[in-house]
Design an enzyme around this catalytic site. Structure first.
Site, PDB file in Angstrom:
ATOM      1  N   ARG A  49      -7.758  -8.574  -9.111  1.00  0.00           N
ATOM      2  CA  ARG A  49      -8.503  -9.843  -9.268  1.00  0.00           C
ATOM      3  C   ARG A  49      -9.938  -9.508  -9.650  1.00  0.00           C
ATOM      4  NH1 ARG A  49      -9.055  -8.031  -4.218  1.00  0.00           N
ATOM      5  NH2 ARG A  49     -11.051  -8.251  -3.180  1.00  0.00           N
ATOM      6  N   HIS A  65     -15.129  -4.429   7.700  1.00  0.00           N
ATOM      7  CA  HIS A  65     -14.448  -4.508   6.405  1.00  0.00           C
ATOM      8  C   HIS A  65     -14.901  -5.674   5.559  1.00  0.00           C
ATOM      9  CE1 HIS A  65     -12.052  -1.131   7.460  1.00  0.00           C
ATOM     10  NE2 HIS A  65     -11.801  -1.707   8.611  1.00  0.00           N
ATOM     11  N   LYS A  98       0.842  -1.212   0.000  1.00  0.00           N
ATOM     12  CA  LYS A  98       0.000   0.000   0.000  1.00  0.00           C
ATOM     13  C   LYS A  98       0.869   1.251   0.000  1.00  0.00           C
ATOM     14  CE  LYS A  98      -3.215  -2.860  -0.026  1.00  0.00           C
ATOM     15  NZ  LYS A  98      -3.387  -3.404  -1.377  1.00  0.00           N
ATOM     16  N   GLU A 108      -2.333   8.027   7.776  1.00  0.00           N
ATOM     17  CA  GLU A 108      -3.036   9.003   6.918  1.00  0.00           C
ATOM     18  C   GLU A 108      -3.985   9.845   7.770  1.00  0.00           C
ATOM     19  OE1 GLU A 108      -3.471   6.274   2.858  1.00  0.00           O
ATOM     20  OE2 GLU A 108      -5.134   6.436   4.255  1.00  0.00           O
TER      21      GLU A 108
HETATM   22  C1  MV4 Z   1      -9.607   5.088   4.843  1.00  0.00           C
HETATM   23  C2  MV4 Z   1     -10.857   5.625   5.226  1.00  0.00           C
HETATM   24  C3  MV4 Z   1     -10.904   6.946   5.670  1.00  0.00           C
HETATM   25  N1  MV4 Z   1      -9.769   7.683   5.717  1.00  0.00           N
HETATM   26  N2  MV4 Z   1      -8.512   5.853   4.896  1.00  0.00           N
HETATM   27  C4  MV4 Z   1      -8.973   1.212   3.863  1.00  0.00           C
HETATM   28  C5  MV4 Z   1      -9.143  -0.242   3.496  1.00  0.00           C
HETATM   29  C6  MV4 Z   1     -10.414  -0.189   2.763  1.00  0.00           C
HETATM   30  N3  MV4 Z   1     -11.073  -1.452   2.525  1.00  0.00           N
HETATM   31  C7  MV4 Z   1     -11.216   0.721   3.625  1.00  0.00           C
HETATM   32  N4  MV4 Z   1     -10.340   1.727   4.009  1.00  0.00           N
HETATM   33  C8  MV4 Z   1     -10.553   3.008   4.384  1.00  0.00           C
HETATM   34  N5  MV4 Z   1      -9.488   3.804   4.440  1.00  0.00           N
HETATM   35  C9  MV4 Z   1      -8.592   7.121   5.330  1.00  0.00           C
HETATM   36  N6  MV4 Z   1      -7.487   7.861   5.387  1.00  0.00           N
HETATM   37  C10 MV4 Z   1     -11.994   4.787   5.164  1.00  0.00           C
HETATM   38  C11 MV4 Z   1     -11.834   3.489   4.727  1.00  0.00           C
HETATM   39  C12 MV4 Z   1     -13.014   2.640   4.702  1.00  0.00           C
HETATM   40  C13 MV4 Z   1     -13.474   2.148   5.916  1.00  0.00           C
HETATM   41  C14 MV4 Z   1     -12.818   2.477   7.079  1.00  0.00           C
HETATM   42  C15 MV4 Z   1     -13.312   1.985   8.259  1.00  0.00           C
HETATM   43  C16 MV4 Z   1     -14.440   1.165   8.291  1.00  0.00           C
HETATM   44  C17 MV4 Z   1     -15.056   0.807   7.121  1.00  0.00           C
HETATM   45  C18 MV4 Z   1     -14.586   1.294   5.918  1.00  0.00           C
HETATM   46  C19 MV4 Z   1     -15.209   0.945   4.714  1.00  0.00           C
HETATM   47  C20 MV4 Z   1     -14.737   1.455   3.537  1.00  0.00           C
HETATM   48  C21 MV4 Z   1     -13.623   2.335   3.518  1.00  0.00           C
END
Ligand code: MV4
Length: 499
Positions: A291, A235, A116, A200
């Site tokens: 994928r 997630h 990443k 971040e």
């Molecule tokens: C984030 C974010 C907000 N701010 N990064 C990273 C892995 C990806 N599957 C989801 N991710 C996120 N990265 C920053 N700087 C919000 C997400 C995010 C998320 C975060 C917490 C809980 C659920 C989520 C669902 C989609 C995206």
């Protein structure tokens, strides 16, 4: 086109890939673990070979065993599906070295997108919008504290070798930073074997928007529009839809252009997904999945393009047979992931035997599943039973059609999350389209799910209850017959005793 392809996966995605094989006139080879010896996908394939014991490390993750079958069965190519070895660069490299076509991107692309920190720096240098932060490894808790002060809270810690969010730590203020740093590192090491983490700015009210891309071996790149994937729990995506309710033609054009720029920057070929986080009017590159994805059917339903068949054609060296101008969105599609899990008990997995099974049908309904009546859901793999996707001319029609399809879905003998999906479809926030990734955690859905389950039982508010009723009648009849036959036997014994 290939003569024979090994499908290195199981369940619904294995059948989905084998369907593409059948349509292309390609012979399919299944590999199955002990737990899957009677699974539908192993029966569907033209040839099926055992590859080891049930735990994935002893079967679906065993590169040598899979390549061994590919050689013996004389397969020209391997399709990895998703999960398992789909984004394993060593597997892709092993295929390349064996002269077996890996139906996916190059092992180099997988490696580049697997880091990443690496992928973020590649895209940043290419002028692609990335999330503000510190895109180098964090050396210590003290270093993390100092970087967080510079970025400004809230911040988020992420595993560089991660993806899909596992191990992410959202940090609201400085009191939490040391603990979060330690947790992030230990999860990164245990989950990915690499403790490298970075930081971040945490984007507020994030929405998860992803663009499907296709690249061929001649450098052509097209995108197949976006999917909104914000309804997730820990997630794990639960519901996806296309088009995204937040999308405008202008924003789609801009995000689609950036998605293609990401793919072009790494000479990407085959199917891939560029993930963005959208927050308060801005979008940022998040990661690229190298994928086919679970949720690909909703893109197929709104574009009419068979993404898996395109994967085969691209891997066989054919150019993409359409241009970006040929890609249109028609209507609206929603996918619900039907899992063997209990929404009233923190979604804990509920593997057991399916006693009654009837999937929905009718206009605009598609079910991708690897199960059948009598199937015992094994505890070794994910809890997905199927994916229920629906298409409607409008979002409103798609929602009502999803409600109708969920009403029809009969799965007796296994606790599923179907009542949860019914509750989402009725939820005003969801219906308005104004939701983000915090939707589930901010919603007390248990009372609504309980009411839905009660109504199903009492008012027969689901086709399954009709089967349940039949079961009750069946059970009553069986009891009566048993009692009657016992009385006959007892009578006979008495007569014998009197003689
Ligand atoms: C984030 C974010 C907000 N701010 N990064 C990273 C892995 C990806 N599957 C989801 N991710 C996120 N990265 C920053 N700087 C919000 C997400 C995010 C998320 C975060 C917490 C809980 C659920 C989520 C669902 C989609 C995206």
């Amino acid at each position: 086109m290939f003569n024979k392809v090994l499908v290195a996966n199981r369940g619904e995605i294995a059948i989905r890939i084998m369907r593409a094989c059948r349509e292309l006139g390609v012979r399919s080879v299944a590999v199955y673990s002990d737990a899957d010896r009677n699974a539908l996908f192993a029966k569907y394939a033209d040839e099926a070979y055992p590859i080891g014991e049930s735990p994935p490390t002893k079967s679906y993750l065993n590169i040598e065993r899979i390549l061994d079958v590919a050689r013996k069965a004389e397969c020209e190519a391997i399709h990895p599906g998703y999960g398992f070895l789909a984004e394993n660069a060593a597997f892709a490299r092993a295929c390349e070295q064996e002269g077996i076509v890996f139906i996916g991107p190059s092992s180099h692309s997988i490696e580049q997108m697997g880091s990443k920190i690496g992928s973020k720096n590649i895209m940043k240098r290419a002028g692609i919008p990335v999330i503000p932060g510190f895109d180098e490894p964090l050396e210590s808790a003290q270093h993390a504290r100092q970087v967080a002060e510079e970025i400004g809270y809230p911040v988020i810690l992420k595993a560089s070798a991660g993806g899909g969010g596992m191990g992410m730590q959202i940090v609201k203020d400085s009191s939490e930073i040391e603990g979060a740093f330690e947790r992030a590192k230990s999860v990164a090491m245990s989950a990915f074997g690499d403790a490298t983490i970075f930081m971040e700015k945490y984007l507020l009210e994030p929405r998860h928007i992803e663009f499907q891309v296709l690249g061929d071996l001649k450098g052509n790149i097209v995108h197949l529009n976006e999917r909104e994937c914000s309804i997730q729990r820990r997630h794990q995506k639960l519901i996806e839809e296309t088009p995204s309710p937040l999308m405008t033609p202008e924003l789609r054009e801009e995000m689609g252009r950036v998605a293609k720029k990401v793919a072009r920057r790494i000479n990407y070929h085959n199917a891939g997904t560029v993930e963005f986080v959208y927050s308060r009017g801005n979008f940022y590159f998040l990661e690229m999945n190298t994928r086919i994805q679970v949720e690909h059917p909703i893109t197929e339903m709104t574009t009419g393009i068979d993404i898996v068949k395109e994967q085969f054609k691209i891997a066989a060296g054919e150019p993409i047979s359409f241009s970006q101008e040929d890609v249109h969105i028609h209507g609206h599609a929603i996918e619900c992931r039907i899992n063997a899990e209990d929404p009233l008990n923190d979604f804990r997995p509920t593997p057991s035997k399916i006693r009654r099974y009837r999937s929905p049908g009718g206009p605009g309904v598609r079910v991708e599943s690897g199960v059948h009546m009598g199937y015992e859901i094994p505890p070794y793999y994910d809890s997905m039973i199927s994916k229920l996707s629906v298409w409607g001319r409008t979002r409103e029609e798609a929602i009502s059609r999803m409600e109708r399809a969920l009403y029809e879905y009969v799965i007796v003998g296994v606790l599923t999350n179907i009542p949860f999906h019914k509750a989402v479809m009725r939820n005003e926030r969801f219906r308005s389209g104004d939701y983000n990734t915090h939707f589930i955690e901010q919603w007390d859905f248990v009372p609504e799910v309980k009411e839905i389950i009660r109504a199903e039982k009492e008012k027969g508010d689901s086709l399954a209850s009709a089967f349940g009723l039949e079961d009750k009648k069946l059970a009553a009849i069986t009891t009566a017959v048993a009692a009657y036959s016992h009385s006959l036997i007892a009578g006979e014994r008495q007569n014998r005793g009197q003689r």
